[in-house]
Structures are given as C-alpha cells and as structure tokens.
Design an enzyme around this catalytic site. Structure first.
Site, PDB file in Angstrom:
ATOM      1  N   GLY A  24       0.834  -1.199   0.000  1.00  0.00           N
ATOM      2  CA  GLY A  24       0.000   0.000   0.000  1.00  0.00           C
ATOM      3  C   GLY A  24       0.870   1.250   0.000  1.00  0.00           C
ATOM      4  N   TYR A  79     -17.139   2.624   4.215  1.00  0.00           N
ATOM      5  CA  TYR A  79     -15.705   2.700   4.513  1.00  0.00           C
ATOM      6  C   TYR A  79     -15.486   3.372   5.867  1.00  0.00           C
ATOM      7  CZ  TYR A  79     -10.924   4.539   4.397  1.00  0.00           C
ATOM      8  OH  TYR A  79      -9.622   4.880   4.730  1.00  0.00           O
ATOM      9  N   TRP A 111      -6.524  12.228   3.021  1.00  0.00           N
ATOM     10  CA  TRP A 111      -6.142  12.640   1.674  1.00  0.00           C
ATOM     11  C   TRP A 111      -4.664  12.295   1.365  1.00  0.00           C
ATOM     12  CZ3 TRP A 111      -8.760  17.697  -0.427  1.00  0.00           C
ATOM     13  CH2 TRP A 111     -10.112  17.675  -0.114  1.00  0.00           C
TER      14      TRP A 111
HETATM   15  N1  LIG Z   1      -5.023   6.897   1.171  1.00  0.00           N
HETATM   16  C1  LIG Z   1      -5.733   7.807   1.827  1.00  0.00           C
HETATM   17  O1  LIG Z   1      -6.052   8.882   1.274  1.00  0.00           O
HETATM   18  C2  LIG Z   1      -6.136   7.586   3.258  1.00  0.00           C
HETATM   19  C3  LIG Z   1      -6.847   8.596   3.920  1.00  0.00           C
HETATM   20  C4  LIG Z   1      -7.205   8.387   5.249  1.00  0.00           C
HETATM   21  C5  LIG Z   1      -6.855   7.208   5.895  1.00  0.00           C
HETATM   22  N2  LIG Z   1      -6.185   6.248   5.217  1.00  0.00           N
HETATM   23  C6  LIG Z   1      -5.819   5.013   5.929  1.00  0.00           C
HETATM   24  O2  LIG Z   1      -4.420   4.891   5.874  1.00  0.00           O
HETATM   25  C7  LIG Z   1      -4.052   3.509   5.855  1.00  0.00           C
HETATM   26  C8  LIG Z   1      -3.101   3.254   4.706  1.00  0.00           C
HETATM   27  O3  LIG Z   1      -3.783   3.552   3.492  1.00  0.00           O
HETATM   28  P1  LIG Z   1      -3.077   3.370   2.084  1.00  0.00           P
HETATM   29  O4  LIG Z   1      -3.465   4.536   1.244  1.00  0.00           O
HETATM   30  O5  LIG Z   1      -1.633   3.047   2.265  1.00  0.00           O
HETATM   31  O6  LIG Z   1      -3.840   2.099   1.525  1.00  0.00           O
HETATM   32  P2  LIG Z   1      -3.679   1.381   0.110  1.00  0.00           P
HETATM   33  O7  LIG Z   1      -2.598   2.020  -0.673  1.00  0.00           O
HETATM   34  O8  LIG Z   1      -5.035   1.273  -0.473  1.00  0.00           O
HETATM   35  O9  LIG Z   1      -3.178  -0.056   0.530  1.00  0.00           O
HETATM   36  C9  LIG Z   1      -4.017  -0.936   1.210  1.00  0.00           C
HETATM   37  C10 LIG Z   1      -3.168  -1.900   1.996  1.00  0.00           C
HETATM   38  O10 LIG Z   1      -4.054  -2.789   2.661  1.00  0.00           O
HETATM   39  C11 LIG Z   1      -3.661  -4.099   2.371  1.00  0.00           C
HETATM   40  N3  LIG Z   1      -4.839  -4.954   2.297  1.00  0.00           N
HETATM   41  C12 LIG Z   1      -6.009  -4.714   1.651  1.00  0.00           C
HETATM   42  N4  LIG Z   1      -6.830  -5.774   1.767  1.00  0.00           N
HETATM   43  C13 LIG Z   1      -6.159  -6.683   2.535  1.00  0.00           C
HETATM   44  C14 LIG Z   1      -6.464  -7.990   3.008  1.00  0.00           C
HETATM   45  N5  LIG Z   1      -7.613  -8.597   2.713  1.00  0.00           N
HETATM   46  N6  LIG Z   1      -5.548  -8.624   3.769  1.00  0.00           N
HETATM   47  C15 LIG Z   1      -4.370  -8.045   4.065  1.00  0.00           C
HETATM   48  N7  LIG Z   1      -4.004  -6.829   3.637  1.00  0.00           N
HETATM   49  C16 LIG Z   1      -4.895  -6.160   2.876  1.00  0.00           C
HETATM   50  C17 LIG Z   1      -2.952  -4.066   1.029  1.00  0.00           C
HETATM   51  O11 LIG Z   1      -2.166  -5.230   0.968  1.00  0.00           O
HETATM   52  P3  LIG Z   1      -0.911  -5.501  -0.004  1.00  0.00           P
HETATM   53  O12 LIG Z   1       0.259  -4.899   0.704  1.00  0.00           O
HETATM   54  O13 LIG Z   1      -0.778  -6.964  -0.133  1.00  0.00           O
HETATM   55  O14 LIG Z   1      -1.239  -4.826  -1.297  1.00  0.00           O
HETATM   56  C18 LIG Z   1      -2.215  -2.730   1.125  1.00  0.00           C
HETATM   57  O15 LIG Z   1      -0.997  -2.867   1.794  1.00  0.00           O
HETATM   58  C19 LIG Z   1      -5.368   2.739   5.806  1.00  0.00           C
HETATM   59  O16 LIG Z   1      -5.721   2.365   7.106  1.00  0.00           O
HETATM   60  C20 LIG Z   1      -6.376   3.756   5.299  1.00  0.00           C
HETATM   61  O17 LIG Z   1      -7.673   3.466   5.759  1.00  0.00           O
HETATM   62  C21 LIG Z   1      -5.819   6.406   3.919  1.00  0.00           C
END
Ligand SMILES: NC(=O)c1ccc[n+]([C@@H]2O[C@H](COP(=O)([O-])OP(=O)(O)OC[C@H]3O[C@@H](n4cnc5c(N)ncnc54)[C@H](OP(=O)(O)O)[C@@H]3O)[C@@H](O)[C@H]2O)c1
Length: 303
Positions: free
Chosen positions: A11, A127, A152
């Site tokens: 991710g 979500y 974001w």
């Molecule tokens: N992106 C944003 O804008 C944002 C905003 C607010 C909060 N957040 C929070 O920040 C955190 C990191 O977000 P991110 O943007 O880095 O997320 P991301 O890029 O969408 O990556 C999702 C991650 O979750 C893992 N994942 C998804 N389904 C899974 C499953 N079934 N079993 C195990 N692992 C699984 C993926 O695994 P793999 O490593 O195998 O691909 C990946 O590492 C999350 O908690 C998200 O809710 C994100």
C-alpha cells in the site's frame, strides 16, 4: 532494536514506511503483504504474530476502496474491523503496542471547524463506518494503542489523487475537479516518518501517550485547490517541456461527480494534540508536495 510487524506491504503507507526505514537503523521492520497474511482469514493474523514475535505492530492494511465498500460491505467490515479486533486481541495477550491508521471519513463533515479527537463522529459511508468500528474494536480491547486518523494521502506509491492528476494534466486539455470538499492533503512519506520516529518510544516501559490522534497536514484545501497546487509545483519542477502546464483545471461541485459513497464536505482535522504530546508535527505542505513531485520526476513512480 525494536522489531515491528507492519501489516500492509504494497500500500501507499507500507511502501512509504519501507522507503523511509533506512533513516531508522534501530528499527527492524517485517512487512506482511496480503499474500502472507490475508485479513479475510483471521487465523492467518494470529499465525504471523505467533511466528514473528514482534515488539510492536503497525497496521497500515485496510479495505480502502471507498466506493466499492458500499457494495462489498462484508469484506470491508472483515478487513477494517474484525481483522483489527483480532490484531488487538493477539497484541493484548502478548502486551504489544499497536499503531493503527484511521481516517477523516469517520466524520460527517458538517462541522465548520477543524475536527478535534473529542468531536462527535458520524461516518457517511461503509468505509468510514468500518474504519470507525476498527477504532472501537482496537481501543476497547487494549489500552496500548495509537490510532492516527489521517487524510487525503498522496505519495510516489500506489494509486492516489496526486498521481491521477499528474496523469490527467499530461494527457488532457481540460479537467474538472471537485471544489466543494475540503480536507488536508497529507504526504504519506511524512506520515511514515512520523510513525517510525515514534516507534522506539512506544515499546519502552512507562510510555503514557497511547490514544487517538489526528495526524495530517495543516493545509486545508479543496480537491480543486490541491490540483492547482500540484500543477503549479509540477510546472516549476518539470519545466516548459511538461505538457501538463497548459491543461485547464475547472472547479466543479460534487453533484456533477456522482459517486456511490458520500464524502464529508469538511474533514479538516486539528493536529494540536499530536504536536503537544509528541513535540513535532508533519512538515509544511508545500515542501512535502515538492518532495513527492521531485521523486516522481526522478522516476520514483511505483505501482
Ligand atoms: N489513502 C488515503 O487517502 C487515506 C486517507 C485516510 C486514511 N487512510 C488510511 O491509511 C491507511 C493506509 O492507506 P493506504 O493509502 O496506504 O492504503 P492502500 O494504498 O489502499 O493499501 C491498502 C493496503 O491494505 C492491504 N490490504 C487490503 N486488503 C487486505 C487484506 N484482505 N488482507 C491483508 N491486507 C490487505 C494491502 O495489501 P498488499 O500490501 O498486499 O497490497 C495494502 O498494503 C489505511 O488504514 C487507510 O484506511 C488512507
């Protein structure tokens, strides 16, 4: 040496943590991808914690597809809540601290102020609801938790708004971007560095700062304003040869962009609590944006 098991290898945040980790030689990070530990198989979480015997756990993994969650609510609930509860139970049994990432989407966006940690939550979609349920599951099982609500996210890794806008600017003459949702665009390289900075302290006896914190940039703006800043800085960094400079960005309302999940209109969060407790905040927005765009311009663009 703090041995930390990080859920979420590929991710945005997982890759950002890996990219920053060489600045923290005192940390030993073991990243677990979905292949090694699938959150829809709760036993696989217990197995990996038993095998790795870490000193701390960081959970960056989540079901993050905001719109798809509306139709895949069972999987979103499993990954964002039940898996977090399982991590919490295993951590509590071993007295391990857990760092968990949550979201500004736990708020309904109707507040006209920067949200504080104590403000009323009210997620608008599946979500946000499942992420909030994950927060509650973690905090009700173990006190040894840090929940960082961020917002974001952008980085050189994975799919994110900044990379989408860069691609569209380079290929279109005109694009439309929503101008009636306000939030705080946050570099996940900054968020990763902040987490790594804090990790050694949380495993020390007597650490007394566990709890929920808002951890995002202090730069509120709309998606349209964010895209304008991306274009301005990218034009400066990439120079005249970059075709994206000429693209016109048109502000539009959310109504013209029908999406399955509702988003909060205002999800700006106050970060004072984090700064007061930990003695630092995330770097200034502009510098962080320049850092990410520079990495992308150097070819550090990763899926
Ligand atoms: N992106 C944003 O804008 C944002 C905003 C607010 C909060 N957040 C929070 O920040 C955190 C990191 O977000 P991110 O943007 O880095 O997320 P991301 O890029 O969408 O990556 C999702 C991650 O979750 C893992 N994942 C998804 N389904 C899974 C499953 N079934 N079993 C195990 N692992 C699984 C993926 O695994 P793999 O490593 O195998 O691909 C990946 O590492 C999350 O908690 C998200 O809710 C994100």
């Amino acid at each position: 040496m703090t041995e930390t098991l990080v859920f979420g290898r590929n991710g945005q945040l997982g890759q950002s943590m890996a990219a920053c980790s060489h600045h923290y030689p005192e940390l030993q990070l073991k990243f677990a991808s979905r292949n090694e530990c699938d959150f829809t198989d709760l036993d696989s979480i217990l197995r990996i914690i038993d095998n790795e015997e870490p000193d701390a756990i960081v959970n960056t993994a989540a079901y993050t597809a905001v719109d798809l969650a509306e139709t895949n609510s069972d999987i979103a609930k499993l990954v964002n809540c039940e898996a977090v509860r399982t991590i919490a139970l295993a951590a509590a049994k071993r007295s391990l601290p857990v760092v968990h990432i949550s979201t500004d989407y736990v708020f309904d966006g109707q507040g006209a102020f920067p949200y504080r940690e104590t403000d009323k939550v009210g997620p608008l979609g599946i979500y946000g609801q499942t992420k909030l349920a994950g927060e509650i599951a973690l905090s009700s099982v173990t006190d040894a938790h840090l929940i960082f609500r961020t917002a974001w996210g952008y980085s050189p890794y994975g799919d994110n708004f900044l990379k989408t806008i860069m691609r569209l600017l380079s290929t279109k003459n005109e694009i439309a971007v929503v101008d009636d949702q306000t939030g705080c665009p946050t570099s996940f390289l900054d968020l990763a560095a902040a987490i790594l900075n804090i990790l050694p302290a949380i495993t020390r006896p007597g650490f007394d700062k566990f709890g929920t914190y808002h951890l995002c940039s202090d730069a509120p703006m709309t998606w349209y304003q964010f895209s304008m800043k991306i274009q301005a800085e990218a034009s400066r960094i990439l120079g005249d040869s970059w075709s994206g400079t000429e693209c016109k960005i048109k502000p539009v309302t959310s109504e013209s962009f029908q999406q399955p999940a509702s988003r909060p209109v205002n999800s700006v969060m106050a970060t004072d609590k984090f700064k007061a407790c930990f003695g630092f905040g995330l770097p200034a927005f502009r510098q962080s944006l320049i850092t990410t765009l520079t990495k992308l311009s150097e070819g550090q663009d990763h899926a």
